[in-house]
Design a protein around this motif. Structure first.
Motif, PDB file in Angstrom:
ATOM      1  N   TRP A 155      -6.628   4.711   5.144  1.00  7.51           N
ATOM      2  CA  TRP A 155      -7.384   3.581   5.695  1.00  7.51           C
ATOM      3  C   TRP A 155      -8.248   4.070   6.849  1.00  7.51           C
ATOM      4  O   TRP A 155      -7.808   4.873   7.679  1.00  7.51           O
ATOM      5  CB  TRP A 155      -6.406   2.510   6.220  1.00  7.51           C
ATOM      6  N   ALA A 161      -8.008  -0.939   3.419  1.00  9.92           N
ATOM      7  CA  ALA A 161      -6.791  -0.684   2.627  1.00  9.92           C
ATOM      8  C   ALA A 161      -6.965  -1.065   1.161  1.00  9.92           C
ATOM      9  O   ALA A 161      -6.377  -0.426   0.281  1.00  9.92           O
ATOM     10  CB  ALA A 161      -5.614  -1.434   3.249  1.00  9.92           C
ATOM     11  N   ASP A 162      -7.785  -2.067   0.847  1.00  8.74           N
ATOM     12  CA  ASP A 162      -7.962  -2.432  -0.563  1.00  8.74           C
ATOM     13  C   ASP A 162      -9.027  -1.559  -1.252  1.00  8.74           C
ATOM     14  O   ASP A 162      -9.259  -1.694  -2.450  1.00  8.74           O
ATOM     15  CB  ASP A 162      -8.292  -3.921  -0.705  1.00  8.74           C
ATOM     16  N   PRO A 164      -9.409   2.207  -0.184  1.00  4.36           N
ATOM     17  CA  PRO A 164      -9.246   3.370   0.712  1.00  4.36           C
ATOM     18  C   PRO A 164     -10.091   4.561   0.260  1.00  4.36           C
ATOM     19  O   PRO A 164     -10.693   4.537  -0.811  1.00  4.36           O
ATOM     20  CB  PRO A 164      -7.755   3.686   0.612  1.00  4.36           C
ATOM     21  N   ARG A 273      -2.128   3.818   8.821  1.00  4.31           N
ATOM     22  CA  ARG A 273      -3.289   4.076   7.943  1.00  4.31           C
ATOM     23  C   ARG A 273      -2.884   4.396   6.509  1.00  4.31           C
ATOM     24  O   ARG A 273      -3.735   4.428   5.620  1.00  4.31           O
ATOM     25  CB  ARG A 273      -4.168   5.190   8.520  1.00  4.31           C
ATOM     26  N   ARG A 275      -0.056   2.723   5.206  1.00  4.36           N
ATOM     27  CA  ARG A 275       0.950   1.697   4.903  1.00  4.36           C
ATOM     28  C   ARG A 275       0.751   1.088   3.515  1.00  4.36           C
ATOM     29  O   ARG A 275       1.703   0.640   2.879  1.00  4.36           O
ATOM     30  CB  ARG A 275       0.893   0.601   5.988  1.00  4.36           C
ATOM     31  N   HIS A 276      -0.475   1.058   3.018  1.00  4.85           N
ATOM     32  CA  HIS A 276      -0.773   0.400   1.738  1.00  4.85           C
ATOM     33  C   HIS A 276      -0.436   1.271   0.528  1.00  4.85           C
ATOM     34  O   HIS A 276      -0.576   0.816  -0.609  1.00  4.85           O
ATOM     35  CB  HIS A 276      -2.270   0.059   1.701  1.00  4.85           C
ATOM     36  N   LEU A 277      -0.003   2.506   0.735  1.00  7.52           N
ATOM     37  CA  LEU A 277       0.207   3.413  -0.404  1.00  7.52           C
ATOM     38  C   LEU A 277       1.361   2.958  -1.292  1.00  7.52           C
ATOM     39  O   LEU A 277       2.405   2.513  -0.806  1.00  7.52           O
ATOM     40  CB  LEU A 277       0.490   4.844   0.085  1.00  7.52           C
ATOM     41  N   THR A 278       1.188   3.105  -2.596  1.00  9.14           N
ATOM     42  CA  THR A 278       2.275   2.796  -3.540  1.00  9.14           C
ATOM     43  C   THR A 278       3.150   4.050  -3.713  1.00  9.14           C
ATOM     44  O   THR A 278       2.715   5.173  -3.396  1.00  9.14           O
ATOM     45  CB  THR A 278       1.699   2.409  -4.915  1.00  9.14           C
ATOM     46  N   GLN A 281       1.322   6.612  -5.717  1.00  3.67           N
ATOM     47  CA  GLN A 281       0.294   7.360  -4.966  1.00  3.67           C
ATOM     48  C   GLN A 281       0.941   8.422  -4.067  1.00  3.67           C
ATOM     49  O   GLN A 281       0.429   9.535  -3.934  1.00  3.67           O
ATOM     50  CB  GLN A 281      -0.553   6.381  -4.132  1.00  3.67           C
TER      51      GLN A 281
END
Ligand SMILES: Cc1ncc(C[n+]2csc(CCOP(=O)(O)OP(=O)(O)O)c2C)c(N)n1
Ligand code: SF4
Length: 311
Positions: A155, A161-162, A164, A273, A275-278, A281
């Motif tokens: 991020w 984040a949506d 990146p 930065r 935090r949104h990772l799956t 990923q």
């Protein structure tokens, strides 16, 4: 399976006492770039001229006529750290003052992106200065925009984040090694003895020397100030940022072999930065890091670790 000897510990290691970064500088708490400067100047000493293009460090140093550095300091335009340093080095040569070290000190935006042309030109001529890139992996001074040093999927304010960052981090070490300059190294504030050793070594070499410093940035990475050193160490322990040297583009060497290796998840999870990772990923990042490490081991060959000051 191949095994490696344990690192040689130096429990009595002490930093030089001289402080050339003064109190009252304007860095954020936990700024890796400010600690890096403190350590670098301890190694280089007072006979140093510092060149700073537009970056966080233009602010950290303080407004003219004040300066938090107890050495001469030139502020210069964003893309000109390499060319101005070349000019100062040439002037010092004419004056017969080759005892003075010139150190360019630029962020990743000023190095990987806009300053690359001036840096490459200077390196091709093997101009006599140390170029330092403190890498906080984005344009922090202007509000956390992505640079070509920003890691894949991170991020930033320009890679939300949506959506990146889609591109991998540029391999600046390979680029600088390809110039076959006498000395290229990575360092981080998490391993201060290794960092200081590299600056002392660079000081003794003539020609273009390039040091890439991994520099945690709490506001830009969405991390806690208290975690900066921990993150710098986790970056090495997770193989995200190996500590190495390359001499004349040919002799690759890993300088710190961590006592323990950790999964890349341990490094990523402390940072907003990422935090949104799956999970998927993170697994891909782990594979990429492992592949890069295997490649580095091949490059280093027998020189995996000749001496390691820390674990
Ligand atoms: C030619 C030019 N473009 C843009 C700017 C605005 N600017 C100043 S500092 C900066 C970002 C610097 O980023 P980086 O080099 O990564 O250093 P950091 O701020 O992260 O320390 C930008 C874009 C400028 N000064 N000059
Ligand atoms: S924004 Fe980051 S690099 Fe800039 S001064 Fe603050 S912590 Fe340091």
């Amino acid at each position: 399976m191949e095994t490696y000897p344990r690192p040689r510990l130096e429990p009595n290691y002490r930093l030089p006492e001289e402080e050339l970064l003064k109190p009252g500088h304007m860095a954020c708490p936990g700024c890796g770039a400010s600690l890096a400067m403190r350590l670098a100047l301890k190694a280089l000493g007072k006979n140093t001229i510092v060149v700073i293009p537009a970056c966080c460090w233009s602010i950290i140093a303080g407004p003219f006529p004040y300066s938090s550095l107890d050495v001469p300091l030139y502020h210069t335009a964003f893309e000109t750290a390499g060319s101005l340093s070349s000019g100062i080095a040439a002037a010092l040569k004419v004056l017969g003052r080759e005892d003075v070290t010139v150190m360019a000190w630029a962020g990743d935006g000023g190095t990987f992106d806009i300053g690359l042309q001036a840096l490459s030109g200077a390196a091709e001529r093997n101009d006599n200065f140390i170029y330092v890139c403190y890498d906080n992996e984005a344009y922090m001074n202007t509000g956390i925009q992505r640079s070509s040093a920003t890691p894949w999927l991170a991020w930033t304010t320009t890679t939300p984040a949506d959506k990146p960052k889609e591109e991998p981090k540029k391999d600046i070490i390979a680029i600088m090694a390809a110039h076959r300059i006498p000395y290229v190294a990575t360092a981080t504030v998490g391993y201060p003895d290794d960092l200081e050793m590299k600056f002392r070594k660079a000081k003794a070499i003539k020609g273009t020397r390039f040091i890439h410093i991994f520099s945690p940035c709490p506001p830009g990475w969405r991390t806690e100030s208290k975690d900066s050193i921990k993150l710098a160490r986790l970056a090495v322990q997770s193989k995200v940022f190996p500590l190495l040297e390359v001499e004349h583009g040919e002799r690759w060497r890993i300088t710190v072999w961590p006592e323990k290796f950790v999964p890349v998840r341990e490094y990523l999870k402390l940072q907003g930065r990422f935090r949104h990772l799956t999970d998927e990923q993170i697994e891909i990042i782990q594979r990429n890091v492992d592949q890069a490490w295997e490649k580095l081991l091949k490059l280093a060959g027998e020189n995996v670790r000749e001496s390691s000051p820390c674990a």
